[in-house]
Motif scaffolding. Structure first.
Motif, short mmCIF file in Angstrom:
data_model
loop_
_atom_site.label_atom_id
_atom_site.label_comp_id
_atom_site.label_asym_id
_atom_site.label_seq_id
_atom_site.Cartn_x
_atom_site.Cartn_y
_atom_site.Cartn_z
N PRO A 137 13.76 4.36 8.25
CA PRO A 137 12.79 5.45 8.19
C PRO A 137 13.07 6.38 7.01
CG PRO A 137 14.45 5.95 9.81
CD PRO A 137 14.80 4.61 9.26
N GLY A 138 12.15 7.31 6.80
CA GLY A 138 12.28 8.28 5.71
C GLY A 138 11.06 8.20 4.81
N CYS A 139 10.82 9.27 4.10
CA CYS A 139 9.63 9.29 3.25
C CYS A 139 9.95 9.95 1.92
CB CYS A 139 8.50 10.03 3.96
SG CYS A 139 6.92 10.01 3.07
N PRO A 140 10.51 9.22 0.99
CA PRO A 140 11.04 7.87 1.15
C PRO A 140 12.49 7.92 1.63
CG PRO A 140 11.23 8.53 -1.14
CD PRO A 140 10.59 9.71 -0.42
N PRO A 141 13.02 6.82 2.16
CA PRO A 141 14.45 6.80 2.48
C PRO A 141 15.26 6.86 1.19
CG PRO A 141 13.47 4.65 2.84
CD PRO A 141 12.35 5.56 2.51
N GLY B 243 0.80 -1.22 0.00
CA GLY B 243 0.00 0.00 0.00
C GLY B 243 0.83 1.26 0.00
N SER B 244 2.02 1.21 -0.61
CA SER B 244 2.85 2.42 -0.63
C SER B 244 2.41 3.33 -1.77
CB SER B 244 4.32 2.04 -0.78
OG SER B 244 4.73 2.14 -2.12
N CYS B 245 2.96 4.55 -1.75
CA CYS B 245 2.66 5.49 -2.84
C CYS B 245 3.59 5.28 -4.02
CB CYS B 245 2.77 6.92 -2.33
SG CYS B 245 4.47 7.42 -2.01
N ASN B 246 4.48 4.32 -3.90
CA ASN B 246 5.46 3.91 -4.92
C ASN B 246 6.74 4.74 -4.92
OD1 ASN B 246 4.09 1.71 -5.74
ND2 ASN B 246 3.75 2.37 -7.84
N ALA B 247 6.81 5.78 -4.10
CA ALA B 247 8.08 6.51 -4.03
C ALA B 247 9.15 5.63 -3.38
CB ALA B 247 7.91 7.80 -3.24
N CYS B 248 8.75 4.85 -2.37
CA CYS B 248 9.72 3.94 -1.75
C CYS B 248 10.21 2.92 -2.77
CB CYS B 248 9.10 3.23 -0.54
SG CYS B 248 9.02 4.26 0.94
N GLU B 249 9.32 2.47 -3.65
CA GLU B 249 9.73 1.50 -4.67
C GLU B 249 10.78 2.11 -5.61
OE1 GLU B 249 6.68 1.36 -3.46
OE2 GLU B 249 6.91 -0.70 -2.79
N VAL C 122 10.65 -0.61 4.98
CA VAL C 122 11.27 0.52 4.27
C VAL C 122 10.27 1.68 4.19
CG1 VAL C 122 12.39 1.26 2.15
CG2 VAL C 122 12.62 -1.11 2.90
N GLY C 123 10.64 2.80 4.77
CA GLY C 123 9.82 4.00 4.69
C GLY C 123 8.96 4.23 5.92
N ALA C 124 8.50 5.47 6.05
CA ALA C 124 7.70 5.85 7.22
C ALA C 124 6.41 5.05 7.31
CB ALA C 124 7.39 7.35 7.15
N CYS C 125 5.79 4.77 6.16
CA CYS C 125 4.54 4.00 6.17
C CYS C 125 4.78 2.62 6.76
CB CYS C 125 3.98 3.86 4.75
SG CYS C 125 3.35 5.38 4.07
N ALA C 126 5.84 1.97 6.31
CA ALA C 126 6.12 0.62 6.79
C ALA C 126 6.58 0.62 8.24
CB ALA C 126 7.18 -0.03 5.90
N LEU D 128 1.64 8.55 6.92
CA LEU D 128 0.54 9.47 6.67
C LEU D 128 -0.76 8.73 6.37
CD1 LEU D 128 0.08 12.52 6.53
CD2 LEU D 128 0.57 12.41 4.09
N PHE D 129 -0.66 7.53 5.85
CA PHE D 129 -1.86 6.83 5.38
C PHE D 129 -2.32 5.70 6.30
CE2 PHE D 129 0.69 8.11 1.61
CZ PHE D 129 -0.11 9.17 1.22
N GLY D 130 -1.52 5.41 7.31
CA GLY D 130 -1.86 4.29 8.18
C GLY D 130 -2.76 4.68 9.34
S1 SF4 Z 1 6.96 6.23 3.31
FE1 SF4 Z 1 6.45 8.04 2.07
S2 SF4 Z 1 7.36 7.55 0.07
FE2 SF4 Z 1 7.22 5.60 1.19
S3 SF4 Z 1 5.24 4.73 0.62
FE3 SF4 Z 1 4.88 5.96 2.47
S4 SF4 Z 1 4.22 8.00 1.71
FE4 SF4 Z 1 5.21 6.91 -0.01
#
Ligand code: SF4
Ligand code: SF4
Length: 269
Positions: free
Chosen positions: A239-243, A142-148, A208-212, A217-219
């Motif tokens: 951490p990081g958005c995205p790292p 469920g990421s925004c794909n920036a982490c990908e 990987v990332g703040a969501c995970a 922001l979305f959790g």
């Molecule tokens: S951590 Fe930031 S960049 Fe990564 S999936 Fe979440 S919103 Fe997107």
């Protein structure tokens, strides 16, 4: 016609050798921290933070939670005395609590940022079996794909993760490590658990990332959870958005070298 020489164009050897020694770039300075003791305690930063990554305790100390910070910079922009600045985030950690630290409003100084992890790693063992070969399966929950995008970048010629034996595989059955992104939506919970079960032991799970790491922001809603560790055990949090690709690669390299040790989680269930 002159022979085409790609080395002369992108100079990969120079870039690769220098990567680990380079000072943190602008992208690596993303997390708020106190520089100076001029904090007035107005709590404007805590109020504006969309993910609750800043909080004040009763002693007037600021608690920074880098697992939740999405690097929006609203807090640093709002800080009237200007003592809240962007600093290097905590690159990777084996527990979520290590991604939080207390910044004392009394003792912080610009020369010596008050980074004090709340907890140090407990008894752990270094994973050496992945030191020279690590196959990674990426799971988007469920990421925004920036982490990908940043994860994909560690395979490009600049970061070149394959030089460390790190490669991506298409099936969890061939994987040693799961890179999990996103806050784990309700629809992805079952898929994540099945992917985990299909990955042979020994295995590692990297959030990987703040969501995970925290839900980001979305959790923390009826549609998405509070991060990966609400569903499966996590070995490393990045951490990081995205790292940045550098943060991802240096955390994984730390694991391979033994400078980051993992918690002794039992994934064999
Ligand atoms: S951590 Fe930031 S960049 Fe990564 S999936 Fe979440 S919103 Fe997107
Ligand atoms: S940068 Fe944004 S998310 Fe991070 S602590 Fe500041 S306001 Fe919160």
């Amino acid at each position: 016609m002159r022979k085409f020489r790609c080395k002369r164009i992108c100079r990969p050897k120079v870039t690769i050798k220098d990567l680990d020694r380079r000072p943190p770039s602008y992208a690596d300075r993303w997390a708020p921290m106190l520089a100076g003791n001029g904090c007035s305690g107005c709590m404007a930063c805590a109020e504006v933070c969309p993910t609750g990554a800043i909080a004040f305790n009763n002693s007037g100390q600021i608690l920074f939670k880098h697992d939740a910070c999405i690097a929006c910079r609203a807090c640093t922009d709002l800080c009237e005395p200007g003592v809240l600045i962007l600093g290097p985030g905590i690159g990777g950690a084996v527990t979520r609590s290590e991604l939080s630290y207390v910044g004392s409003t009394d003792k912080a100084s610009a020369d010596e940022p008050a980074i004090r992890p709340l907890k140090t790693p407990g008894p752990s063992k270094t994973i050496k079996i992945f030191a020279k070969s690590m196959h990674v399966r990426e799971v988007d929950c469920g990421s925004c794909n920036a982490c990908e995008l940043e994860i994909a970048a560690i395979s490009n010629p600049v970061y070149d993760a394959e030089r460390f034996g790190i490669s991506f595989v298409a099936s969890p059955r061939h994987a040693d490590v799961l890179f999990v992104t996103g806050s784990v939506t309700r629809q992805m919970e079952l898929a994540l658990n099945k992917t985990m079960a299909a990955t042979p032991s020994p295995k590692l799970v990297v959030a990987v990332g703040a969501c995970a790491c925290s839900g980001g922001l979305f959790g923390n809603t009826q549609f998405a959870g509070a991060g990966v560790d609400a569903s499966i055990k996590v070995d490393i949090y990045i951490p990081g958005c995205p790292p940045s690709p550098r943060a991802i690669l240096s955390s994984i390299r730390g694991l391979q070298r033994g400078t980051i040790t993992r918690s002794e989680h039992d994934h064999s269930r």
